[in-house]
Design a protein around this motif. Sequence first.
Motif, PDB file in Angstrom:
ATOM      1  N   ARG A  13       0.839  -1.207   0.000  1.00 51.54           N
ATOM      2  CA  ARG A  13       0.000   0.000   0.000  1.00 51.54           C
ATOM      3  C   ARG A  13       0.870   1.253   0.000  1.00 51.54           C
ATOM      4  NH1 ARG A  13      -2.983  -1.434   3.760  1.00 51.54           N
ATOM      5  NH2 ARG A  13      -4.656  -2.294   2.525  1.00 51.54           N
ATOM      6  N   VAL A  63      -2.293  12.162   3.711  1.00 52.45           N
ATOM      7  CA  VAL A  63      -3.384  11.194   3.800  1.00 52.45           C
ATOM      8  C   VAL A  63      -3.566  10.817   5.263  1.00 52.45           C
ATOM      9  CG1 VAL A  63      -3.002  10.228   1.495  1.00 52.45           C
ATOM     10  CG2 VAL A  63      -1.883   9.178   3.462  1.00 52.45           C
ATOM     11  N   GLU A  67      -5.475   5.292   6.044  1.00 52.94           N
ATOM     12  CA  GLU A  67      -5.344   4.942   4.627  1.00 52.94           C
ATOM     13  C   GLU A  67      -4.069   4.145   4.384  1.00 52.94           C
ATOM     14  OE1 GLU A  67      -5.078   7.203   0.334  1.00 52.94           O
ATOM     15  OE2 GLU A  67      -6.401   8.031   1.860  1.00 52.94           O
TER      16      GLU A  67
END
Length: 197
Positions: A13, A63, A67
């Motif tokens: 990610r 962010v 997340e």
Amino acid sequence: MSTEDVLAEVGPRLRRIRKERQVTLAGLAEATGISVSTLSRLESGLRKPSLELLLPIAQAHQVPLDELVGAPPVGDPRVRAKPLVRGGRTFYPLTRQPGGVQAYKAVEPKRSEEPETRTHEGYEWLYVLSGKLRLVLGEHDVVLTAGEAAEFDTRTPHWFGSTGEGPVEFLSLFGPQGERMHVRARPKKGRGAAEDT
């Protein structure tokens, strides 16, 4: 999903988010102060993620932390930040992402104080919900009432607070230098209002 499974997905990610933003490992290292080798090991899963590493990365990418770790959506869009009290004024945060424009509802009690102007980098927008808000901006000294707004570059000496007549509630949007709000309010005829600067 187990904690190990969640942690195993953090690396890919992190790599995806960095590549989406077209940031190199060297660029991210410069922005976060984390070495290129540590960032590389995080993305490849050879290093376990920790708050100490993830917080600066989240701030660099602007962010929320969840997340980066893939926290499941809570489904509730309400902002539940705790109020902050500074100098007798209560601020209720209305945004939760770091960086960019920050929004607050502020409640100022009835009080009389001598304005002390200050300057700093940024751009501010004020909107009065109820009561009267005194704004000293450069050579201007105006009173905003419910429904009136002002916006200004915070490099201009400024101060705002109670008129001493009663409490005031207002919204404050603050952005980094160069990020102007795109809301304008026209003053009523015959009333002083903060001018665009």
